[in-house]
Design an enzyme around this catalytic site. Structure first.
Site, PDB file in Angstrom:
ATOM      1  CE  LYS A   1      41.436  44.633  36.561  1.00  0.00           C
ATOM      2  NZ  LYS A   1      41.797  46.034  36.900  1.00  0.00           N
TER       3      LYS A   1
ATOM      4  CG  ASP B   1      45.122  47.313  32.961  1.00  0.00           C
ATOM      5  OD1 ASP B   1      45.318  47.349  31.725  1.00  0.00           O
ATOM      6  OD2 ASP B   1      46.025  47.507  33.799  1.00  0.00           O
TER       7      ASP B   1
END
Length: 226
Positions: free
Chosen positions: A131, A149
């Site tokens: 991420k 997320d």
């Protein structure tokens, strides 16, 4: 990264996906992330620090940190204790300080003090996962990545844009279904939508700009007086 289980909905057809991103683009053509940074290095550090913390909290802590250490060399010179002293208001600050110190050293030793522009090199840095790498590649290097997320995972599953039970699968679906012309900003639109409208406990469906295409049911009614 563990994500909460999502209620399964039907995936949206391509026309609806196109309409959703066209609406996002109409409302905010150039969405921006909410972390403060001054260069690629401080962006990387800010994203590492943002894990399990709010962007506002990170920005408050990094204002002075980035004045003191806007480069890997300056950050490494602070040492772990010096970094800790600046970020102690952030959750998990001790472990994060160690990672920031170590990644600064690795940038100096392996990359000439520069933030690399490829996923493999980024993910090899301490404290940097997929991420974080995607955020840096997207924001700084303008690569069409999707950083999943908790907000984006929730929005993907609720709306029907990307129905899957893990972040990587959501990312891979979005890379396939998002029209190319919207890809660069897609993850910002979705994250901000999840943060401010499609909230975890009570999505604000009554003011949602994409509600006509969203699969989430039942839509949340407006509170009294709204």
């Amino acid at each position: 990264m563990r994500m909460p289980a999502a209620k399964k909905v039907k995936s949206l057809p391509p026309a609806d996906v196109e309409a959703i991103f066209a609406r996002f683009h109409e409302i905010e053509p150039e969405p921006k992330g909410e972390l403060d940074y001054v260069n690629a290095f401080t962006l990387l550090v800010a994203v590492v620090l943002s894990a399990q913390a709010t962007d506002a909290g990170v920005n408050k802590a990094t204002k002075r940190l980035f004045q003191l250490a806007p480069s890997p060399a300056a950050m490494a010179a602070l040492g772990v204790e010096g970094i800790e002293a600046e970020i102690k208001t952030i959750g998990l600050f001790r472990n994060k300080a160690k990672n920031v110190f170590a990644l600064s050293q690795q940038l100096l030793e392996r990359h000439g003090g520069e933030v690399p522009a490829d996923r493999g090199s980024l993910e090899a840095l301490p404290g940097v996962g997929r991420k974080t790498a995607n955020v840096v590649l997207n924001i700084w290097f303008k690569q069409p990545t999707i950083a999943v997320d908790t907000h984006l995972f929730r929005v993907g599953n609720r709306t029907g844009l990307a129905v899957a039970d893990n972040p990587l699968a959501v990312e891979q679906i979005l890379l396939k279904v998002v029209p190319e012309r919207f890809m660069l900003h897609a993850h910002h639109w979705l994250i901000l939508h999840g943060r401010y409208i499609c909230k975890a406990r009570r999505p604000e469906c009554w003011r949602c700009p994409i509600r006509e295409w969203c699969r989430y049911e039942p839509k949340t009614p407006a509170p009294n007086g709204a």
